[in-house]
Design a protein around this motif. Sequence first.
Motif, PDB file in Angstrom:
ATOM      1  N   SER A  52      39.320  57.617  43.624  1.00 19.20           N
ATOM      2  CA  SER A  52      38.007  58.243  43.482  1.00 19.20           C
ATOM      3  C   SER A  52      38.156  59.517  42.662  1.00 19.20           C
ATOM      4  O   SER A  52      39.264  59.943  42.342  1.00 19.20           O
ATOM      5  CB  SER A  52      37.430  58.595  44.853  1.00 19.20           C
ATOM      6  OG  SER A  52      37.185  57.430  45.595  1.00 19.20           O
ATOM      7  N   ARG A  75      33.840  57.909  51.461  1.00 19.44           N
ATOM      8  CA  ARG A  75      33.722  56.464  51.283  1.00 19.44           C
ATOM      9  C   ARG A  75      34.441  55.726  52.401  1.00 19.44           C
ATOM     10  O   ARG A  75      33.964  54.713  52.904  1.00 19.44           O
ATOM     11  CB  ARG A  75      34.335  56.040  49.936  1.00 19.44           C
ATOM     12  CG  ARG A  75      33.324  55.786  48.874  1.00 19.44           C
ATOM     13  CD  ARG A  75      33.880  55.094  47.643  1.00 19.44           C
ATOM     14  NE  ARG A  75      34.932  54.155  47.913  1.00 19.44           N
ATOM     15  CZ  ARG A  75      36.182  54.264  47.473  1.00 19.44           C
ATOM     16  NH1 ARG A  75      36.537  55.281  46.730  1.00 19.44           N
ATOM     17  NH2 ARG A  75      37.092  53.361  47.760  1.00 19.44           N
ATOM     18  N   ALA A 114      31.973  49.748  50.349  1.00 22.56           N
ATOM     19  CA  ALA A 114      32.431  51.136  50.401  1.00 22.56           C
ATOM     20  C   ALA A 114      33.949  51.232  50.316  1.00 22.56           C
ATOM     21  O   ALA A 114      34.478  52.169  49.718  1.00 22.56           O
ATOM     22  CB  ALA A 114      31.940  51.809  51.676  1.00 22.56           C
ATOM     23  N   TRP A 164      41.356  50.556  49.985  1.00 24.91           N
ATOM     24  CA  TRP A 164      40.959  51.940  50.204  1.00 24.91           C
ATOM     25  C   TRP A 164      42.193  52.824  50.380  1.00 24.91           C
ATOM     26  O   TRP A 164      42.258  53.935  49.839  1.00 24.91           O
ATOM     27  CB  TRP A 164      40.052  52.042  51.437  1.00 24.91           C
ATOM     28  CG  TRP A 164      39.622  53.441  51.704  1.00 24.91           C
ATOM     29  CD1 TRP A 164      38.561  54.096  51.143  1.00 24.91           C
ATOM     30  CD2 TRP A 164      40.262  54.378  52.572  1.00 24.91           C
ATOM     31  NE1 TRP A 164      38.508  55.369  51.625  1.00 24.91           N
ATOM     32  CE2 TRP A 164      39.534  55.574  52.499  1.00 24.91           C
ATOM     33  CE3 TRP A 164      41.374  54.313  53.405  1.00 24.91           C
ATOM     34  CZ2 TRP A 164      39.887  56.701  53.231  1.00 24.91           C
ATOM     35  CZ3 TRP A 164      41.721  55.435  54.130  1.00 24.91           C
ATOM     36  CH2 TRP A 164      40.980  56.607  54.039  1.00 24.91           C
TER      37      TRP A 164
END
Length: 97
Positions: free
Chosen positions: A17, A26, A58, A66
């Motif tokens: 990000s 997120r 997300a 992530w």
Amino acid sequence: MADPGTGATADRPDFASASVPRHLARGALGFGALIGAFALLPVVGPVTLSLLPVGVLALRGCPMCWTIGLVQTVSRGRLERSCPEDGQCRLTVAGRG
């Protein structure tokens, strides 16, 4: 070929990000939606499963994606990868030889 905006290449996807707080937000949204989808199932019913796509979106696909993005976001600008002509790639601290 590298993407000039992110540094991502075709063989190395970029999950990072713009900043660590944005990435953590997120993650909170994604994990919260995934947990909420199942935790609220007995109370609200199957309609809570509509939170699953929100969580997956997300997290950019999965919790591991992530996590990789978090590591990339934290290390961005601190580590650099160089692959000279000898075929051996090295990971060094940016600014050091």
